[in-house]
Enzyme design. Structure first.
Site, PDB file in Angstrom:
ATOM      1  N   SER A 166      14.796  36.532  36.252  1.00 45.46           N
ATOM      2  CA  SER A 166      13.751  36.424  35.228  1.00 45.46           C
ATOM      3  C   SER A 166      14.237  35.648  34.009  1.00 45.46           C
ATOM      4  O   SER A 166      13.942  35.994  32.871  1.00 45.46           O
ATOM      5  CB  SER A 166      13.263  37.816  34.832  1.00 45.46           C
ATOM      6  N   GLY A 167      15.024  34.588  34.255  1.00 43.82           N
ATOM      7  CA  GLY A 167      15.325  33.624  33.191  1.00 43.82           C
ATOM      8  C   GLY A 167      14.236  32.563  33.208  1.00 43.82           C
ATOM      9  O   GLY A 167      13.170  32.740  33.825  1.00 43.82           O
ATOM     10  N   ALA A 208      13.942  29.733  34.797  1.00 45.11           N
ATOM     11  CA  ALA A 208      13.556  29.187  36.106  1.00 45.11           C
ATOM     12  C   ALA A 208      12.700  30.190  36.874  1.00 45.11           C
ATOM     13  O   ALA A 208      11.680  29.823  37.464  1.00 45.11           O
ATOM     14  CB  ALA A 208      14.813  28.823  36.904  1.00 45.11           C
ATOM     15  N   LYS A 246      17.690  42.126  37.842  1.00 47.24           N
ATOM     16  CA  LYS A 246      18.614  43.258  37.908  1.00 47.24           C
ATOM     17  C   LYS A 246      18.792  44.007  36.591  1.00 47.24           C
ATOM     18  O   LYS A 246      19.339  45.098  36.591  1.00 47.24           O
ATOM     19  CB  LYS A 246      19.956  42.833  38.481  1.00 47.24           C
ATOM     20  N   ALA A 278      20.174  31.073  24.891  1.00 51.68           N
ATOM     21  CA  ALA A 278      20.293  29.625  24.681  1.00 51.68           C
ATOM     22  C   ALA A 278      20.029  29.300  23.219  1.00 51.68           C
ATOM     23  O   ALA A 278      19.108  29.838  22.602  1.00 51.68           O
ATOM     24  CB  ALA A 278      19.331  28.880  25.593  1.00 51.68           C
ATOM     25  N   GLU A 326      22.646  16.334  20.042  1.00 50.29           N
ATOM     26  CA  GLU A 326      23.807  17.012  20.640  1.00 50.29           C
ATOM     27  C   GLU A 326      24.729  15.989  21.285  1.00 50.29           C
ATOM     28  O   GLU A 326      24.351  14.824  21.471  1.00 50.29           O
ATOM     29  CB  GLU A 326      23.352  18.079  21.641  1.00 50.29           C
ATOM     30  N   ARG A 328      31.317  17.381  26.488  1.00 52.64           N
ATOM     31  CA  ARG A 328      31.910  18.719  26.343  1.00 52.64           C
ATOM     32  C   ARG A 328      33.299  18.855  26.933  1.00 52.64           C
ATOM     33  O   ARG A 328      34.148  19.544  26.372  1.00 52.64           O
ATOM     34  CB  ARG A 328      31.000  19.742  27.024  1.00 52.64           C
TER      35      ARG A 328
HETATM   36  P1  FAD Z   1      19.216  32.922  33.816  1.00 47.59           P
HETATM   37  O1  FAD Z   1      18.506  32.664  32.564  1.00 47.59           O
HETATM   38  O2  FAD Z   1      20.652  33.255  33.730  1.00 47.59           O
HETATM   39  O3  FAD Z   1      18.465  34.101  34.565  1.00 47.59           O
HETATM   40  C1  FAD Z   1      18.998  34.652  35.761  1.00 47.59           C
HETATM   41  C2  FAD Z   1      18.244  35.923  36.058  1.00 47.59           C
HETATM   42  O4  FAD Z   1      18.602  36.413  37.357  1.00 47.59           O
HETATM   43  C3  FAD Z   1      18.551  37.053  35.106  1.00 47.59           C
HETATM   44  O5  FAD Z   1      17.328  37.663  34.783  1.00 47.59           O
HETATM   45  C4  FAD Z   1      19.440  38.001  35.922  1.00 47.59           C
HETATM   46  O6  FAD Z   1      19.353  39.337  35.520  1.00 47.59           O
HETATM   47  C5  FAD Z   1      18.847  37.810  37.296  1.00 47.59           C
HETATM   48  N1  FAD Z   1      19.709  38.143  38.427  1.00 47.59           N
HETATM   49  C6  FAD Z   1      20.949  37.683  38.675  1.00 47.59           C
HETATM   50  N2  FAD Z   1      21.404  38.195  39.838  1.00 47.59           N
HETATM   51  C7  FAD Z   1      20.423  38.981  40.330  1.00 47.59           C
HETATM   52  C8  FAD Z   1      20.306  39.785  41.482  1.00 47.59           C
HETATM   53  N3  FAD Z   1      21.271  39.893  42.398  1.00 47.59           N
HETATM   54  N4  FAD Z   1      19.166  40.498  41.661  1.00 47.59           N
HETATM   55  C9  FAD Z   1      18.160  40.434  40.753  1.00 47.59           C
HETATM   56  N5  FAD Z   1      18.232  39.672  39.640  1.00 47.59           N
HETATM   57  C10 FAD Z   1      19.344  38.954  39.431  1.00 47.59           C
HETATM   58  N6  FAD Z   1      21.093  25.402  28.195  1.00 47.59           N
HETATM   59  C11 FAD Z   1      20.292  24.501  27.592  1.00 47.59           C
HETATM   60  O7  FAD Z   1      19.671  23.670  28.258  1.00 47.59           O
HETATM   61  N7  FAD Z   1      20.164  24.526  26.226  1.00 47.59           N
HETATM   62  C12 FAD Z   1      20.813  25.430  25.452  1.00 47.59           C
HETATM   63  O8  FAD Z   1      20.655  25.439  24.239  1.00 47.59           O
HETATM   64  C13 FAD Z   1      21.662  26.369  26.072  1.00 47.59           C
HETATM   65  N8  FAD Z   1      22.362  27.271  25.330  1.00 47.59           N
HETATM   66  C14 FAD Z   1      23.056  28.247  25.977  1.00 47.59           C
HETATM   67  C15 FAD Z   1      23.676  29.244  25.236  1.00 47.59           C
HETATM   68  C16 FAD Z   1      24.330  30.293  25.863  1.00 47.59           C
HETATM   69  C17 FAD Z   1      24.991  31.363  25.060  1.00 47.59           C
HETATM   70  C18 FAD Z   1      24.396  30.320  27.288  1.00 47.59           C
HETATM   71  C19 FAD Z   1      25.092  31.427  27.998  1.00 47.59           C
HETATM   72  C20 FAD Z   1      23.817  29.302  28.030  1.00 47.59           C
HETATM   73  C21 FAD Z   1      23.146  28.268  27.384  1.00 47.59           C
HETATM   74  N9  FAD Z   1      22.533  27.255  28.114  1.00 47.59           N
HETATM   75  C22 FAD Z   1      21.749  26.333  27.475  1.00 47.59           C
HETATM   76  C23 FAD Z   1      22.504  27.304  29.572  1.00 47.59           C
HETATM   77  C24 FAD Z   1      21.157  27.889  29.984  1.00 47.59           C
HETATM   78  O9  FAD Z   1      20.801  28.901  29.081  1.00 47.59           O
HETATM   79  C25 FAD Z   1      21.172  28.476  31.364  1.00 47.59           C
HETATM   80  O10 FAD Z   1      21.781  27.598  32.267  1.00 47.59           O
HETATM   81  C26 FAD Z   1      19.749  28.727  31.813  1.00 47.59           C
HETATM   82  O11 FAD Z   1      19.120  29.563  30.881  1.00 47.59           O
HETATM   83  C27 FAD Z   1      19.729  29.341  33.188  1.00 47.59           C
HETATM   84  O12 FAD Z   1      18.422  29.755  33.458  1.00 47.59           O
HETATM   85  P2  FAD Z   1      18.115  30.449  34.839  1.00 47.59           P
HETATM   86  O13 FAD Z   1      16.693  30.842  34.795  1.00 47.59           O
HETATM   87  O14 FAD Z   1      18.579  29.605  35.937  1.00 47.59           O
HETATM   88  O15 FAD Z   1      19.079  31.740  34.850  1.00 47.59           O
HETATM   89  C1  SIN Z   2      24.635  24.734  22.779  1.00 46.31           C
HETATM   90  O1  SIN Z   2      23.736  25.067  22.011  1.00 46.31           O
HETATM   91  O2  SIN Z   2      25.685  24.202  22.437  1.00 46.31           O
HETATM   92  C2  SIN Z   2      24.440  24.989  24.236  1.00 46.31           C
HETATM   93  C3  SIN Z   2      23.591  23.927  24.772  1.00 46.31           C
HETATM   94  C4  SIN Z   2      23.735  23.838  26.261  1.00 46.31           C
HETATM   95  O3  SIN Z   2      24.488  24.567  26.894  1.00 46.31           O
HETATM   96  O4  SIN Z   2      23.061  22.949  26.796  1.00 46.31           O
END
Ligand code: FAD
Ligand code: SIN
Length: 507
Positions: free
Chosen positions: A9-10, A12, A31, A42, A109, A270
């Site tokens: 639930s991120g 994507a 989870k 983010a 950035e 980076r």
């Molecule tokens: P996530 O947002 O990580 O969501 C994954 C989900 O899957 C979560 O809800 C988790 O609980 C669930 N899950 C995992 N395993 C299981 C399982 N086995 N069963 C059920 N649920 C599960 N990117 C940018 O583009 N710009 C930014 O400014 C940026 N800043 C960032 C700052 C920080 C501190 C961090 C950590 C990352 C940042 N990133 C940024 C990277 C970006 O946030 C992530 O790559 C992106 O949000 C991933 O999205 P997602 O939906 O793929 O996964």
């Molecule tokens: C940051 O804000 O520096 C993170 C951005 C990213 O991971 O894309």
């Protein structure tokens, strides 16, 4: 029977669930709490060529340059050309992006040629996106199961046909679905110093691999250069946007040392900045400090309220004193291999967001392209499942298949998560070398062999970390060159013979 089960639930997972819910019955499994994800934390923002001086072509050029020769060009085209349409979708979901007058405010950035990063609440972009999408999901009446772990992808007749789950009360279920969208995020928890929250244990990678999907590019881990490095505080991210606004890295002698490493200085890519900081620290020129004291206090307050508040909790005021920083594991470029529509090699299984390897990041991700990847390929996955996809161009980068030897029962003790994290940080971290990589691989194999079948959430997570860690160490050992985020001290230069992706599969 669900039409779609979405795992995660991120950005994507929520975005693809909302899109899929227009066409069928959807279940989201996550989870932790619905909002818990990397997305929520983010900071910098989401990249998109929406300024008059910008174009998808220019955005694509920067993305390809950061990827150091391993980006898949058709995937990059999809990412950059569809960015503006998906941003319009986020605006329709009421994401409150910051504005300057009527126009969207755009931040700068590292390694971006122009300012193209949309942000919300200054440095709280992820929080606002996550909140808006959760509100939309609830309003659309999409079913969601919180505190429910996906433990296995169910495969019938060579097709993914559902998901096995374990809930917080220990109840195990098998849920059938026509399509499964894996959106379970990354694996930052493999390392002792990471910006990722505790849920980022690489589960989706392990589930997909066990089910027979291919994983690729696992050796490419992005270490963010600037996490807060303060005793007693977690390695909280200090956004790259801080340097984008004029923040300067200085060593103990107050020297703005990045000029010595790269003509782009503080806004180099980076991997370059992270290794430069590590070099300064190793040479005894630390602590390394990120200095914004020359900026007007009002700029810091408006652009970085989250970072300012977090640091103040630990007694540091960035308006008047520089912040000690060090690299931390941040993002996994590799993942479940997909085509440009998010389709994996396993029928019925899609992957999007950080868990996927669509080919857009190559050997190094351009800042703020990850949130964007989640929405572009989340949307594309649903289109493909509906039979509405366009052409599927062949990947432009060749793959080399690798196989993992079968796991052998061993006599090692059972590690803790911290043991695994220390091993990966020390031997599969920012600087790698054959000897330590081989040692890490042997230790991970021994630990994996000692594990019994997992039954609790913690045991599942540990088993997943060990499997993904092992694949990562094997890929890093195999790639005998340095490229993008993968740095081998014993092979410090890129080598054209390695212009290929390493892909693991069980069969
Ligand atoms: P996530 O947002 O990580 O969501 C994954 C989900 O899957 C979560 O809800 C988790 O609980 C669930 N899950 C995992 N395993 C299981 C399982 N086995 N069963 C059920 N649920 C599960 N990117 C940018 O583009 N710009 C930014 O400014 C940026 N800043 C960032 C700052 C920080 C501190 C961090 C950590 C990352 C940042 N990133 C940024 C990277 C970006 O946030 C992530 O790559 C992106 O949000 C991933 O999205 P997602 O939906 O793929 O996964
Ligand atoms: C940051 O804000 O520096 C993170 C951005 C990213 O991971 O894309």
């Amino acid at each position: 029977m669900y039409d779609w089960i979405v795992i995660g639930s991120g950005i994507a997972g929520l975005f693809s669930a909302l899109e899929a819910a227009r066409h069928g019955r959807v279940l989201v499994i996550t989870k932790g709490a619905l909002e818990e994800s990397n997305t929520r934390y983010a900071q910098g923002g989401i990249a998109a060529a929406v300024a008059p001086c910008d174009s998808p072509r220019l955005h694509g050029r920067d993305t390809l340059a950061a990827g150091a020769g391993l980006c898949d060009a058709p995937a990059v085209r999809a990412l950059t050309e569809e960015a503006a349409a998906r941003i319009a979708d986020l605006l329709a979901y009421r994401v409150p992006f910051d504005r300057e007058g009527a126009a969207l405010a755009l931040g700068r950035e590292g390694a971006h040629a122009v300012s193209r990063v949309l942000h919300a609440g200054g440095d709280a972009t992820g929080f606002h996106i996550e909140r808006a999408l959760c509100v939309a999901l609830r309003a659309a009446g999409v079913e969601a199961r919180e505190r429910t772990l996906a433990t296995e992808l169910l495969v019938e007749d060579g097709r993914v046909a559902g998901v096995a789950t374990l809930d917080g009360r220990g109840v195990v279920e098998r849920l059938p679905a026509r399509q499964v969208v894996l959106a379970s995020g990354g694996a930052g928890q493999l390392f002792s110093s990471t910006t990722n929250p505790a849920v980022a244990t690489g589960d989706g990678l392990a589930l997909a691999f066990r089910a027979g999907a291919a994983l690729r590019d696992l050796e490419f881990v992005q270490f963010h250069p600037t996490a807060l490095a303060l005793a007693g505080a977690p390695p909280f991210l200090i956004s790259e946007a801080v340097r984008g606004e004029g923040g300067v890295l200085r060593n103990r002698a107050s020297e703005p040392f990045m000029e010595r490493y790269d003509p782009r200085a503080d806004l180099a890519s980076r991997d370059v900045v992270a290794r430069a900081i590590a070099d300064e620290l190793a040479a005894g020129r630390g602590p390394v400090l990120l200095d914004v004291t020359h900026l007007p206090a009002t700029t810091v307050e408006r652009r970085f309220p989250t970072i300012l508040a977090f640091c103040r909790r630990y007694g540091l005021d960035m308006r008047s004193e520089p912040l000690p920083v060090a690299p931390a594991a941040h993002y996994l470029m590799g993942g479940v291999a997909t085509d440009v529509w998010g389709a994996t090699a396993l029928p019925g299984l899609y992957a999007c967001g950080e868990v996927a390897c669509t080919g857009v990041h190559g050997a190094n991700r351009l800042a703020s392209n990850s949130l964007l990847e989640g929405i572009v390929f989340g949307w594309r996955s649903v289109r493909h499942a509906l039979g509405l996809a366009g052409e599927t161009p062949a990947p432009t980068i060749p793959s080399r298949r690798l196989y993992l030897s079968p796991r052998l029962p061993g006599r090692a003790g059972i590690p803790t998560r911290a043991d695994v994290q220390r091993l990966l940080w020390e031997k599969v971290g920012l600087r790698r070398e054959a000897g330590p990589l081989a040692e890490a691989l042997r230790q991970l194999e021994a630990w994996q062999g000692a594990l019994a079948s997992p039954s609790t959430l913690a045991e599942h997570e540990l088993a997943n970390l060990l499997l993904v860690g092992r694949l990562m160490a094997a890929a890093a050992l195999e790639r005998r060159e340095s490229r993008g985020a993968h740095f081998r001290s014993d092979f410090p230069a890129p080598d054209e013979r390695w212009l290929c992706r390493l892909e693991f599969c069980q069969h």
